[in-house]
Design a protein around this motif. Structure first.
Motif, mmCIF file in Angstrom:
data_model
loop_
_atom_site.group_PDB
_atom_site.id
_atom_site.type_symbol
_atom_site.label_atom_id
_atom_site.label_comp_id
_atom_site.label_asym_id
_atom_site.label_seq_id
_atom_site.Cartn_x
_atom_site.Cartn_y
_atom_site.Cartn_z
ATOM 1 N N PHE A 118 20.549 -30.097 -13.259
ATOM 2 C CA PHE A 118 19.704 -28.980 -13.674
ATOM 3 C C PHE A 118 19.685 -27.907 -12.600
ATOM 4 O O PHE A 118 19.994 -28.169 -11.436
ATOM 5 C CB PHE A 118 18.281 -29.445 -14.023
ATOM 6 N N LYS A 152 14.973 -26.308 -21.257
ATOM 7 C CA LYS A 152 15.522 -25.084 -20.683
ATOM 8 C C LYS A 152 14.549 -23.948 -20.979
ATOM 9 O O LYS A 152 14.023 -23.837 -22.083
ATOM 10 C CB LYS A 152 16.895 -24.792 -21.283
ATOM 11 N N GLY A 153 14.283 -23.130 -19.960
ATOM 12 C CA GLY A 153 13.350 -22.014 -20.119
ATOM 13 C C GLY A 153 11.931 -22.331 -19.673
ATOM 14 O O GLY A 153 11.124 -21.419 -19.497
ATOM 15 N N ASP A 154 11.624 -23.614 -19.475
ATOM 16 C CA ASP A 154 10.285 -23.992 -18.997
ATOM 17 C C ASP A 154 10.064 -23.481 -17.580
ATOM 18 O O ASP A 154 10.993 -23.473 -16.762
ATOM 19 C CB ASP A 154 10.113 -25.519 -18.977
ATOM 20 N N THR A 163 11.988 -21.294 -12.991
ATOM 21 C CA THR A 163 12.327 -21.467 -14.404
ATOM 22 C C THR A 163 13.552 -22.358 -14.530
ATOM 23 O O THR A 163 14.519 -22.208 -13.774
ATOM 24 C CB THR A 163 12.633 -20.088 -15.041
ATOM 25 N N VAL A 164 13.499 -23.291 -15.481
ATOM 26 C CA VAL A 164 14.643 -24.161 -15.737
ATOM 27 C C VAL A 164 15.726 -23.311 -16.396
ATOM 28 O O VAL A 164 15.621 -22.931 -17.558
ATOM 29 C CB VAL A 164 14.253 -25.350 -16.646
ATOM 30 N N ALA A 165 16.767 -22.971 -15.603
ATOM 31 C CA ALA A 165 17.822 -22.078 -16.078
ATOM 32 C C ALA A 165 18.933 -22.831 -16.796
ATOM 33 O O ALA A 165 19.531 -22.323 -17.742
ATOM 34 C CB ALA A 165 18.404 -21.290 -14.900
ATOM 35 N N THR A 166 19.221 -24.033 -16.329
ATOM 36 C CA THR A 166 20.242 -24.890 -16.921
ATOM 37 C C THR A 166 19.682 -26.304 -16.928
ATOM 38 O O THR A 166 19.042 -26.712 -15.957
ATOM 39 C CB THR A 166 21.542 -24.856 -16.080
ATOM 40 N N LEU A 167 19.942 -27.027 -18.017
ATOM 41 C CA LEU A 167 19.407 -28.386 -18.106
ATOM 42 C C LEU A 167 20.378 -29.285 -18.849
ATOM 43 O O LEU A 167 20.721 -29.031 -19.999
ATOM 44 C CB LEU A 167 18.053 -28.370 -18.827
ATOM 45 N N HIS A 168 20.841 -30.310 -18.151
ATOM 46 C CA HIS A 168 21.644 -31.388 -18.721
ATOM 47 C C HIS A 168 20.978 -32.677 -18.251
ATOM 48 O O HIS A 168 20.240 -32.666 -17.264
ATOM 49 C CB HIS A 168 23.079 -31.344 -18.193
#
Length: 151
Positions: free
Chosen positions: A60, A92-94, A51-56
């Protein structure tokens, strides 16, 4: 069960101690491996499924089902670019698969602004001895094993 961590980019795998930023080179955020990208416009892919927990745009974190959280940082000080030259493909969340495209970026553009394009790939919140099968030299393509985390 260990989590295998693949390279998010093609390039030259190198020791994390070679990253020109003490936060990474002194393993302050966690152990890992760095990859000096091949150059030009390319995709950065998920090093693990999860799961994408952090995304900038420039960094990531993917949280794997096995518990490992893997940080990919695209270049050093690239936060100063404020997303310029980075294109996000997930939110984020994906939930993503290993090898899935996360960000498209241009290493040459990063370097033209005077920043290093080296990519630290770090296992968060684990002891340095938690990594196995660590690869610190040689050419890699996206998806090649950089290290494994866990038992």
């Amino acid at each position: 069960m260990s989590t295998e961590v693949g390279s998010p980019v093609a390039g030259l795998a190198t020791a994390i101690s070679e990253v020109p930023d003490p936060v990474f080179s002194q393993v302050m955020v966690g152990p890992g491996v760095a990859v000096q990208p091949s150059g030009g416009r390319a995709d950065a892919v998920a090093p693990v499924a999860g799961t994408v927990a952090t995304l900038h745009p420039h960094a990531f974190v993917i949280a794997s089902p096995g518990g490992a959280a893997i940080l990919v940082h695209l270049g050093i000080d690239t936060v100063k670019l404020k997303g310029e030259g980075f294109e996000l493909h997930v939110a984020k969340g994906d939930v993503v698969e290993a090898g899935q495209r996360i960000v498209t970026w241009d290493q040459s553009e990063v370097e033209s602004h005077g920043y290093s394009s080296i990519c630290p790939v770090v296992a968060l919140d684990v002891a340095p001895d938690a990594l196995t099968d660590v690869r610190e030299d040689g050419q890699v393509v996206a998806g090649d094993l950089l290290f494994a985390v866990g038992a």
